[in-house]
Design an enzyme around this catalytic site. Structure first.
Site, PDB file in Angstrom:
ATOM      1  N   CYS A  97       0.835  -1.198   0.000  1.00  7.90           N
ATOM      2  CA  CYS A  97       0.000   0.000   0.000  1.00  7.90           C
ATOM      3  C   CYS A  97       0.876   1.257   0.000  1.00  7.90           C
ATOM      4  O   CYS A  97       1.710   1.450   0.884  1.00  7.90           O
ATOM      5  CB  CYS A  97      -0.864  -0.024   1.257  1.00  7.90           C
ATOM      6  SG  CYS A  97      -1.953   1.379   1.418  1.00  7.90           S
ATOM      7  N   GLU A  99     -12.309   0.276  -8.330  1.00  8.55           N
ATOM      8  CA  GLU A  99     -12.992  -0.802  -7.587  1.00  8.55           C
ATOM      9  C   GLU A  99     -14.357  -1.100  -8.191  1.00  8.55           C
ATOM     10  O   GLU A  99     -14.848  -2.213  -8.100  1.00  8.55           O
ATOM     11  CB  GLU A  99     -13.120  -0.435  -6.104  1.00  8.55           C
ATOM     12  CG  GLU A  99     -11.760  -0.381  -5.452  1.00  8.55           C
ATOM     13  CD  GLU A  99     -11.703  -0.913  -4.043  1.00  8.55           C
ATOM     14  OE1 GLU A  99     -12.753  -1.175  -3.446  1.00  8.55           O
ATOM     15  OE2 GLU A  99     -10.561  -1.064  -3.551  1.00  8.55           O
ATOM     16  N   CYS A 153      -0.033   4.387  -6.430  1.00  3.88           N
ATOM     17  CA  CYS A 153      -1.201   3.797  -5.748  1.00  3.88           C
ATOM     18  C   CYS A 153      -1.401   2.397  -6.307  1.00  3.88           C
ATOM     19  O   CYS A 153      -1.203   2.165  -7.502  1.00  3.88           O
ATOM     20  CB  CYS A 153      -2.448   4.650  -6.002  1.00  3.88           C
ATOM     21  SG  CYS A 153      -3.954   3.947  -5.320  1.00  3.88           S
TER      22      CYS A 153
HETATM   23  N1  DGL Z   1      -3.835   0.885  -1.259  1.00  2.00           N
HETATM   24  C1  DGL Z   1      -3.982   2.326  -1.289  1.00  2.00           C
HETATM   25  C2  DGL Z   1      -2.693   2.949  -1.833  1.00  2.00           C
HETATM   26  O1  DGL Z   1      -1.939   2.333  -2.566  1.00  2.00           O
HETATM   27  C3  DGL Z   1      -5.195   2.757  -2.091  1.00  2.00           C
HETATM   28  C4  DGL Z   1      -6.515   2.421  -1.412  1.00  2.00           C
HETATM   29  C5  DGL Z   1      -6.712   3.121  -0.087  1.00  2.00           C
HETATM   30  O2  DGL Z   1      -6.883   4.362  -0.066  1.00  2.00           O
HETATM   31  O3  DGL Z   1      -6.663   2.443   0.922  1.00  2.00           O
HETATM   32  O4  DGL Z   1      -2.416   4.079  -1.526  1.00  2.00           O
END
Ligand code: DGL
Length: 286
Positions: A88, A166, A199
């Site tokens: 993440c 999503e 992201c």
């Molecule tokens: N997994 C998050 C990121 O890569 C995106 C989804 C979220 O906001 O939790 O920043």
């Protein structure tokens, strides 16, 4: 439904090289990192945790994301992993230092490898797109400045892109095009030469982003960068798995395992078998 507490992961210790790689994310998006990991190291076994009960991390405070990330890592440590990957971007931005300080195991975040790849690219401004928390943290900006202090970095938060991906919107969908054109307009007009897709969800928009930015802009996916970094580190520590058979992927999620298995395929590029439910209380060690 199996619960995580039924599986006694500590009983599954194997030789150092055969231990799994732990990967965590706020939800399903980190499966894009798993996909890249398995593309370069198909024999490795992976334990994945998606903290779907707390997703999204990207609109939460750094303090809260840090707490969640520490819980996520603590859960994965029960499986005695040889390495932990913070898939993440938001958790990497908010908590890499705290995770490194707290974890007895080697950690790979998605920001540093990606910043290094971007800094090594053609001179010129580097754009970074990500969640609000990732951009506000300044983590990419700092990581690039450490390597190339003179380089201009332009960050742009793109909060609509996670829900759009999503929802399974096609890249030809006018909503996708409109959101991307709006978010990318300033990055284009400022002469961005390299764009970091900071992201987990953005690899699914790779082609559309590439089309809008044009052929002169190099796109760097944080998922790919992290996978290459993991491969290099395992090699340099002589920790690759002692097998050539396809590795296993075991998924844990803190909410709605059915949705996880159903939608996860889009992110992971493969059928996600049963995901095991872990209670948030269990994750928080309550
Ligand atoms: N997994 C998050 C990121 O890569 C995106 C989804 C979220 O906001 O939790 O920043």
């Amino acid at each position: 439904m199996t619960r995580a507490s039924d599986v006694s992961p500590r009983e599954e210790r194997t030789a150092a090289n055969d231990r799994p790689i732990g990967v965590f994310d706020s939800g399903l998006g980190g499966l894009t990192v798993v996909q890249e990991l398995l593309a370069v190291m198909p024999a490795e076994n992976i334990i994945y945790l998606g903290h779907t009960a707390r997703v999204p991390y990207g609109i939460k405070s750094i303090r809260t994301v840090r707490r969640f990330a520490l819980e996520d890592m603590a859960f994965l440590l029960r499986f005695d992993p040889k390495m932990i990957v913070v898939a993440c971007n938001t958790a990497s931005a908010a908590a890499s230092e705290q995770l490194e300080a707290a974890g007895p195991v080697e950690l790979v975040d998605v920001i540093r490898p990606c910043a290094a790849a971007a800094a090594a690219e053609t001179p010129g401004p580097i754009g970074v797109i990500g969640t609000e928390a990732t951009i506000a943290s300044g983590a990419y900006q700092r990581a690039i400045a450490e390597l190339d202090p003179a380089r201009r970095v332009i960050g742009k938060a793109c909060p609509l892109l996670v829900p759009i991906v999503e929802e399974g919107r096609e890249i030809s969908d006018p909503i996708v095009r409109y959101a991307l054109e709006d978010y990318l307009r300033d990055l284009k007009s400022e002469g961005t030469r390299t764009l970091i897709l900071g992201c987990t969800h953005y690899p699914l928009l790779y082609d559309a982003i590439g089309e809008i930015m044009g052929p002169d802009v190099t796109l760097i996916s944080s998922a790919r960068g992290a996978a290459v970094e993991v491969q290099q580190r395992l090699r340099s520590r002589n920790l690759q798995i002692n097998s050539t058979a396809p590795g296993t992927l075991r998924c844990y999620t803190t909410d709605n395992p059915e949705r996880f298995a159903q939608i996860g395929q889009r992110f992971g590029g493969r059928r996600i078998g049963d995901a095991t439910l872990v209670g948030t209380d269990e994750l928080a060690g309550e």
